[in-house]
Enzyme design. Structure first.
Site, PDB file in Angstrom:
ATOM      1  CE  LYS A 190      -2.314  -1.021   3.806  1.00  0.00           C
ATOM      2  NZ  LYS A 190      -1.765  -2.347   4.180  1.00  0.00           N
ATOM      3  NE  ARG A 244       6.211  -0.598   9.836  1.00  0.00           N
ATOM      4  CZ  ARG A 244       4.988  -0.678   9.325  1.00  0.00           C
ATOM      5  NH1 ARG A 244       4.727  -0.082   8.184  1.00  0.00           N
ATOM      6  NH2 ARG A 244       4.026  -1.325   9.939  1.00  0.00           N
ATOM      7  NE  ARG A 286       2.037  -5.264  11.013  1.00  0.00           N
ATOM      8  CZ  ARG A 286       3.125  -4.988  10.293  1.00  0.00           C
ATOM      9  NH1 ARG A 286       4.284  -5.544  10.588  1.00  0.00           N
ATOM     10  NH2 ARG A 286       3.054  -4.149   9.294  1.00  0.00           N
TER      11      ARG A 286
END
Ligand code: AMP
Length: 222
Positions: free
Chosen positions: A13, A161, A172
Site C-alpha cells: 500500500k 520497522r 497483524r
C-alpha cells in the site's frame, strides 16, 4: 479524488500510495506513519501507542478516529482529494469515516483493495526497509537502494520497522483477517470496492490504476 487503500500488511500500500500521491497530487494520510511519528516523541500518549504497535495490535478506534478526524476536518482541505492508507481497519472505523466525511460535506469515491498472497506478504515485510528521513520504501532484494542502507533520494539512513518481523506479522495478519477483511463487504455493499492483484509489481498496479481512473471520469470531479 477521495480514496482508501485497503489490503493486508505488506500488500504494498505504501509503495503504491507514493506513486498515486505524486501523480494525482492528492494528500496521502497514512495512519501508521502518523502513529510512528507520534511514538518518536516522549509522552504518555507515545508510550500508550507504542504498547499496541510493538506487538502488532490495533490502537483503539476512538484514538485513531480522533487523529483522522483532526486531519480531515482541520488539517487539510479534503476537497483537494486524499488517499487514506491504513484507515479504516475496523467496521467501527469505516462507519466513523463516513460520519467524518459527511460532516465535511464529502464522501469516498473508491476503496482500492490489494488482494495479496500470504507467502509474498511475509517475504515483503521481513525484507522491507524504510528511510528514516523521507519514509521512502525499499526491499533488500526486490528494490534495494544503490548504496546499502542509504536512501537513493535523500541519503537518509534506512531502517527496519520494529513491527516488521515474522512473529508480529502473524498477529497483524490474524487481525487483518478477523477485523479488517470483513469491512470489504461494507464497501462492496456501498458499491465502492475495486479489487486489484497485490501480487503484481507496484508499477504495474499503478499503471492499471491510472488507466482505471482515466476510464472513470467521475474521479476528476473533485
Ligand atoms: P501500518 O503502517 O499501516 O502497517 O500500521 C502500523 C501499525 O499502526 C498497525 O499494526 C497498528 O498497530 C497501528 N495502526 C495503523 N493504522 C491503524 C488503524 N486504522 N487502527 C488501529 N491501529 C492502526
Amino acid at each position: 479524488m477521495k480514496i482508501v487503500l485497503l489490503g493486508p500488511p505488506g500488500a504494498g500500500k505504501g509503495s503504491l500510495a507514493a506513486l498515486i500521491k505524486d501523480h494525482f497530487k492528492i494528500w496521502h494520510i497514512s495512519t501508521g506513519d502518523i502513529l510512528r511519528e507520534e511514538i518518536s516523541k516522549v509522552s504518555p500518549l507515545a508510550a500508550e501507542i507504542k504498547s499496541y504497535i510493538e506487538y502488532g495490535n490495533l490502537v483503539p478506534d476512538t484514538l485513531i478516529t480522533k487523529i483522522v478526524d483532526q486531519k480531515l476536518t482541520y488539517g487539510l482541505r479534503p476537497e483537494e482529494g486524499f488517499m487514506l492508507d491504513g484507515y479504516p481497519r475496523t467496521a467501527a472505523q469505516a462507519e466513523d469515516l463516513d460520519k467524518i466525511l459527511k460532516k465535511t460535506g464529502s464522501s469516498l469515491d473508491l476503496v482500492l483493495d490489494l488482494e495479496t498472497s500470504l507467502n509474498l506478504i511475509v517475504k515483503r515485510i521481513t525484507g522491507r526497509r524504510i528511510c528514516r528521513k523521507c519514509r521512502a520504501v525499499y526491499h533488500i532484494s526486490n528494490h534495494p537502494p544503490k548504496v546499502a542502507n542509504i536512501c537513493d533520494t535523500c541519503q537518509g539512513a534506512l531502517h527496519q520497522r520494529a513491527d516488521d518481523n515474522e512473529e508480529t506479522v502473524k498477529t497483524r495478519m490474524e487481525i487483518y483477517a478477523h477485523t479488517t477483511a470483513p469491512i470489504l463487504d461494507y464497501y462492496r455493499k456501498h458499491d465502492k470496492l475495486h479489487t486489484i492483484d497485490g501480487d503484481e509489481e507496484t508499477l504495474v498496479l499503478f499503471q492499471e490504476f491510472v488507466q482505471f481512473v482515466n476510464e472513470n471520469k467521475e474521479f476528476h470531479k473533485n
